[in-house]
Design a protein around this motif. Structure first.
Motif, PDB file in Angstrom:
ATOM      1  N   CYS A 105       0.829  -1.213   0.000  1.00 26.19           N
ATOM      2  CA  CYS A 105       0.000   0.000   0.000  1.00 26.19           C
ATOM      3  C   CYS A 105       0.862   1.261   0.000  1.00 26.19           C
ATOM      4  N   THR A 106       1.960   1.223   0.737  1.00 29.93           N
ATOM      5  CA  THR A 106       2.835   2.398   0.755  1.00 29.93           C
ATOM      6  C   THR A 106       3.464   2.627  -0.616  1.00 29.93           C
ATOM      7  N   GLU A 107       3.862   1.561  -1.286  1.00 29.96           N
ATOM      8  CA  GLU A 107       4.487   1.733  -2.598  1.00 29.96           C
ATOM      9  C   GLU A 107       3.488   2.234  -3.630  1.00 29.96           C
ATOM     10  N   ILE A 108       2.246   1.750  -3.548  1.00 31.56           N
ATOM     11  CA  ILE A 108       1.209   2.253  -4.455  1.00 31.56           C
ATOM     12  C   ILE A 108       0.989   3.739  -4.200  1.00 31.56           C
ATOM     13  N   THR A 109       0.911   4.120  -2.940  1.00 30.57           N
ATOM     14  CA  THR A 109       0.676   5.532  -2.614  1.00 30.57           C
ATOM     15  C   THR A 109       1.848   6.395  -3.058  1.00 30.57           C
ATOM     16  N   ARG A 110       3.052   5.845  -2.997  1.00 30.90           N
ATOM     17  CA  ARG A 110       4.219   6.578  -3.493  1.00 30.90           C
ATOM     18  C   ARG A 110       4.069   6.870  -4.994  1.00 30.90           C
ATOM     19  N   VAL A 111       3.546   5.883  -5.730  1.00 32.62           N
ATOM     20  CA  VAL A 111       3.289   6.080  -7.158  1.00 32.62           C
ATOM     21  C   VAL A 111       2.239   7.168  -7.368  1.00 32.62           C
ATOM     22  N   LEU A 112       1.204   7.160  -6.522  1.00 32.28           N
ATOM     23  CA  LEU A 112       0.160   8.177  -6.638  1.00 32.28           C
ATOM     24  C   LEU A 112       0.725   9.585  -6.441  1.00 32.28           C
ATOM     25  N   VAL A 113       1.638   9.716  -5.494  1.00 31.97           N
ATOM     26  CA  VAL A 113       2.264  11.020  -5.258  1.00 31.97           C
ATOM     27  C   VAL A 113       3.067  11.449  -6.483  1.00 31.97           C
ATOM     28  N   GLU A 114       3.804  10.512  -7.057  1.00 25.49           N
ATOM     29  CA  GLU A 114       4.659  10.835  -8.200  1.00 25.49           C
ATOM     30  C   GLU A 114       3.855  11.201  -9.440  1.00 25.49           C
ATOM     31  N   GLN A 115       2.601  10.750  -9.510  1.00 24.73           N
ATOM     32  CA  GLN A 115       1.802  11.067 -10.699  1.00 24.73           C
ATOM     33  C   GLN A 115       1.550  12.566 -10.835  1.00 24.73           C
ATOM     34  N   PHE A 116       1.647  13.302  -9.735  1.00 26.10           N
ATOM     35  CA  PHE A 116       1.496  14.751  -9.844  1.00 26.10           C
ATOM     36  C   PHE A 116       2.589  15.352 -10.715  1.00 26.10           C
ATOM     37  N   THR A 117       3.761  14.723 -10.716  1.00 30.54           N
ATOM     38  CA  THR A 117       4.856  15.216 -11.562  1.00 30.54           C
ATOM     39  C   THR A 117       4.466  15.185 -13.030  1.00 30.54           C
ATOM     40  N   ILE A 118       3.702  14.155 -13.403  1.00 28.75           N
ATOM     41  CA  ILE A 118       3.244  14.071 -14.801  1.00 28.75           C
ATOM     42  C   ILE A 118       2.242  15.179 -15.084  1.00 28.75           C
ATOM     43  N   LEU A 119       1.297  15.388 -14.163  1.00 29.00           N
ATOM     44  CA  LEU A 119       0.306  16.450 -14.378  1.00 29.00           C
ATOM     45  C   LEU A 119       0.958  17.823 -14.451  1.00 29.00           C
ATOM     46  N   GLU A 120       2.066  17.990 -13.738  1.00 29.24           N
ATOM     47  CA  GLU A 120       2.741  19.295 -13.742  1.00 29.24           C
ATOM     48  C   GLU A 120       3.429  19.613 -15.064  1.00 29.24           C
ATOM     49  N   THR A 121       3.441  18.655 -16.005  1.00 24.50           N
ATOM     50  CA  THR A 121       3.972  18.978 -17.337  1.00 24.50           C
ATOM     51  C   THR A 121       2.982  19.809 -18.148  1.00 24.50           C
ATOM     52  N   MET A 122       1.744  19.947 -17.645  1.00 21.28           N
ATOM     53  CA  MET A 122       0.772  20.819 -18.309  1.00 21.28           C
ATOM     54  C   MET A 122       1.055  22.273 -17.954  1.00 21.28           C
ATOM     55  N   LEU A 123       1.034  23.131 -18.938  1.00 21.39           N
ATOM     56  CA  LEU A 123       1.081  24.559 -18.644  1.00 21.39           C
ATOM     57  C   LEU A 123      -0.249  24.987 -18.042  1.00 21.39           C
ATOM     58  N   PRO A 124      -0.246  25.985 -17.160  1.00 21.42           N
ATOM     59  CA  PRO A 124      -1.514  26.463 -16.603  1.00 21.42           C
ATOM     60  C   PRO A 124      -2.520  26.830 -17.694  1.00 21.42           C
ATOM     61  N   THR A 125      -2.036  27.463 -18.753  1.00 20.15           N
ATOM     62  CA  THR A 125      -2.937  27.864 -19.841  1.00 20.15           C
ATOM     63  C   THR A 125      -3.548  26.651 -20.532  1.00 20.15           C
ATOM     64  N   HIS A 126      -2.792  25.558 -20.597  1.00 22.77           N
ATOM     65  CA  HIS A 126      -3.321  24.352 -21.243  1.00 22.77           C
ATOM     66  C   HIS A 126      -4.421  23.710 -20.396  1.00 22.77           C
ATOM     67  N   PHE A 127      -4.235  23.709 -19.069  1.00 21.04           N
ATOM     68  CA  PHE A 127      -5.285  23.169 -18.211  1.00 21.04           C
ATOM     69  C   PHE A 127      -6.517  24.067 -18.244  1.00 21.04           C
ATOM     70  N   LEU A 128      -6.309  25.361 -18.168  1.00 18.94           N
ATOM     71  CA  LEU A 128      -7.432  26.293 -18.154  1.00 18.94           C
ATOM     72  C   LEU A 128      -8.203  26.279 -19.464  1.00 18.94           C
ATOM     73  N   ALA A 129      -7.566  25.793 -20.527  1.00 19.07           N
ATOM     74  CA  ALA A 129      -8.232  25.743 -21.822  1.00 19.07           C
ATOM     75  C   ALA A 129      -9.414  24.777 -21.828  1.00 19.07           C
ATOM     76  N   PHE A 130      -9.381  23.754 -20.961  1.00 15.18           N
ATOM     77  CA  PHE A 130     -10.511  22.823 -20.912  1.00 15.18           C
ATOM     78  C   PHE A 130     -11.144  22.727 -19.525  1.00 15.18           C
ATOM     79  N   ARG A 131     -10.599  23.438 -18.525  1.00 16.42           N
ATOM     80  CA  ARG A 131     -11.090  23.310 -17.152  1.00 16.42           C
ATOM     81  C   ARG A 131     -12.570  23.637 -17.034  1.00 16.42           C
ATOM     82  N   SER A 132     -13.039  24.657 -17.753  1.00 21.02           N
ATOM     83  CA  SER A 132     -14.444  25.065 -17.622  1.00 21.02           C
ATOM     84  C   SER A 132     -15.404  23.960 -18.050  1.00 21.02           C
ATOM     85  N   LYS A 133     -14.913  23.041 -18.888  1.00 16.89           N
ATOM     86  CA  LYS A 133     -15.762  21.940 -19.360  1.00 16.89           C
ATOM     87  C   LYS A 133     -15.982  20.886 -18.281  1.00 16.89           C
TER      88      LYS A 133
END
Length: 627
Positions: free
Chosen positions: A438-466
């Motif tokens: 469970c700890t190793e799975i949760t460690r992976v979950l934490v690291e997934q934020f690094t992937i999401l952070e490759t989005m520019l704020p403008t790119h996320f905001l482009a579809f956020r309203s949807k």
């Protein structure tokens, strides 16, 4: 692929795929007119097809290199391919003698490629269909040379397949025993389909339907011999899905009956279609409409609009094994009038994996890959590039949440077992082992934020309203994890009332013992948690539990296994807090202090969750150790 494997899996014959020769004569110079197709080799193994000065298509070595083709056939479990030219080579709009010259060039080139195919490559010829006499003669010559039949376009200029001359040619094909593959080309309304590959995605299916309907309503099928073997590419285009419309018109509007003797549905046994429909539901509908004897494997290999893994659509379908056998090869053997194809080459026996039988489990059927890959539906239109990433990461979160719930339920069972038998260490060991996962799975979950952070704020905001009013706050499984670990808050149920099934599941979690509860109940059985007076406050209970943990650490020699459980629970708790923190940081990084899509105050609300711990007594025990 070994010989043994080949006898075990259903023979697969792909009747719709294409080739280009490695080279051919300069047709513009040969005939003195412009805009002929030619091949421009770019990088090794890659080329471009040009029409005069205009780019037409990128291709690669599988088009002309038999070894590459055979390797990819082995990879996909294809025993035989029946190759045919790409329609851009038809030359129907050229003088007949030039089209005949082209036909001979490419027909001979097809046979040369087949000669290198170790008996696993066969071919369909092409003919100058604008000249019926020349077409009949070239068909006869090609059949004598070794072609199994002919590929024709679905029209010649303004002539549909019901043109008397083309019907004569089809009669000649029946007489010669030649299989006929009808392929759409030169799609209608070019000025209305200049964008988005509409000629391929819209024009081709419509052209194919027009061809079939023309042969039916003109009465051509009534005149042609039953021995004619004719197949229409791309699953018959839109015909199978609009047959009901055609049938309805035939019965209720006399003018729509044309010259055919019977309703359109009575002619379905007069022609076949291939399986190139690229969708499981479409394939099942096609089989129900056309019948399972009238469909053959066709892939449009090796082009990008073809099947990515030849034969996968049929193999991974829910069709019965005997139906898959027909579609993969048996129907093609009958259509082509050939014996079973030879086994795949033995020289791949060491390196190639076994190909499972149709009734056996495969990687894709076990994991439901085709269904899984259809579950991403962006809300932006046209889909913003980064929205797919956003969906996949969050779907992955939910899959990992499912596994965490699965494992933590087992942790509860193990701790219960440990509490019921304090002298046994089995339950303690199993709980620690699963918590480590469970700890190793949760460690992976934490690291997934690094992937999401490759989005520019403008790119996320482009579809956020949807996304409104959807919110991660609504994740039923994350709420379930909180309840299962011990953070039970009945007020949270109101956010899940719109989903009755999830609401009921969360109510069940509220009633069931949590990891927190069974852990300390097990320590009570171990004699570490003293009896608490009825008038004890919540703080008294907390202190008693914290001192129980303290007593484990103070007697490390006798309680190493329980201390291991404590360490795993603490690490899991720590990683969940890290996950909450990274969530806050991501929200602030991408949208600052905006309100959340679900109506919360966004990052400000999330910060309130940082103090939430599943096992606060484990942390308090560390303070007690220093006193």
């Amino acid at each position: 692929m070994s010989t043994a494997n080949n006898t075990a899996h259903n023979k697969a014959i792909d009747i719709h795929n294409h080739f280009f020769p490695r080279a051919w004569p300069d047709l513009a110079a040969r005939f003195g007119t412009p805009d002929w197709p030619w091949i421009k080799h770019t990088d090794p193994g890659h080329a471009e097809i040009m029409i005069g000065d205009r780019f037409f298509r990128k291709i690669y070595a599988a088009c002309w290199d038999a070894e590459v083709r055979l390797r990819e056939m082995d990879r996909d479990g294809i025993d035989m391919q029946v190759i045919s030219a790409t329609p851009v080579l038809f030359a129907y709009n050229r003088p007949p003698e030039q089209a005949l010259d082209c036909a001979r060039i490419f027909n001979d080139a097809a046979l040369e490629l087949c000669a290198q195919g170790k008996g696993r490559l066969k071919s369909l010829c092409q003919v100058p269909l604008q000249d019926i006499d020349a077409a009949c003669k070239e068909l006869t010559r090609s059949m004598k040379e070794g072609h199994l039949g002919v590929q024709i376009g679905n029209h010649v200029a303004e002539k549909n397949l019901d043109d008397p001359g083309i019907v004569t040619f089809l009669h000649h094909c029946a007489d010669e025993g030649a299989a006929v593959l009808v392929h759409p080309w030169d799609m209608f309304a070019p000025l209305r389909m200049t964008n988005y590959m509409l000629p391929w995605t819209v024009g081709m299916p419509a052209e194919t339907q027009l061809s079939i309907v023309a042969l039916i309503l003109s009465g051509a099928f009534d005149k042609l011999p039953q021995t004619l073997r004719i197949c229409f590419a791309h699953g018959g285009g839109s015909f199978p899905y609009l047959l009901g419309r055609l049938e309805n018109a035939w019965h209720h509007h006399p003018v729509a009956r044309g010259l055919c003797a019977l309703p359109p549905s009575h002619y379905l046994n007069r022609f076949s279609v291939d399986s190139a429909v690229f969708d499981q539901r479409a394939l099942e509908f096609l089989a129900a409409t056309m019948g399972t004897d009238q469909i053959m494997l066709g892939t449009d290999y090796p082009f990008p609009l073809g099947e990515e893994r030849s034969g996968a659509l049929i193999r991974e379908s829910q069709l019965q094994p005997e139906v898959k056998t027909k579609l993969l090869g048996e129907n093609a053997q009958r259509f082509l009038a050939i014996a079973a194809p030879p086994a795949a080459a033995n020289d791949t026996a060491i390196s190639a994996p076994a190909i499972p039988r149709e009734e056996q489990l495969t990687y894709s059927s076990y994991l439901k890959v085709s269904e899984l890959l259809r579950l991403q539906h962006p809300q932006s239109s046209p889909p913003h590039h980064d929205e797919l990433l956003f969906i996949i990461v969050h779907q992955t979160y939910e899959l990992w949440f499912k596994e965490l719930l699965h494992d933590l339920d087992a942790v509860v069972a193990s701790l219960k077992a440990a509490g019921m038998n304090p002298t046994s260490r089995d339950g303690v060991y199993e709980a620690a082992r699963l918590l480590r996962r469970c700890t190793e799975i949760t460690r992976v979950l934490v690291e997934q934020f690094t992937i999401l952070e490759t989005m520019l704020p403008t790119h996320f905001l482009a579809f956020r309203s949807k996304l409104q009013p959807a919110s991660g706050f609504q994740s039923e499984q994350f709420r379930e994890l909180e309840f299962l670990c011990g953070l039970k808050d009945e007020k949270m149920l109101r956010y899940h009332r719109p989903t009755p099934e999830a609401h009921a599941q969360l109510e069940r979690r509220l009633r069931e013992p949590s990891v927190h509860e069974v852990f300390f109940e097990a320590l009570r059985s171990l004699g570490k948690v003293p009896l608490i007076p009825d008038k004890a406050t919540e703080r008294d209970l907390f202190d008693a539990r914290a001192h129980a943990v303290l007593s484990l650490y103070q007697d490390e020699k006798n309680h190493r296994d329980w201390i291991d459980v404590c360490e795993r629970l603490t690490e899991f708790d720590e990683l969940v807090v890290s996950w909450r923190l990274r969530h806050i940081q991501l929200v602030e990084r991408t949208m600052g202090v905006r309100m959340g899509t679900g109506g919360s105050s966004g990052a400000s609300y999330l910060k309130l969750t940082l103090d939430k711990k599943f096992f606060p007594e484990l942390w308090e025990a560390r303070t007690l150790l220093t006193q």
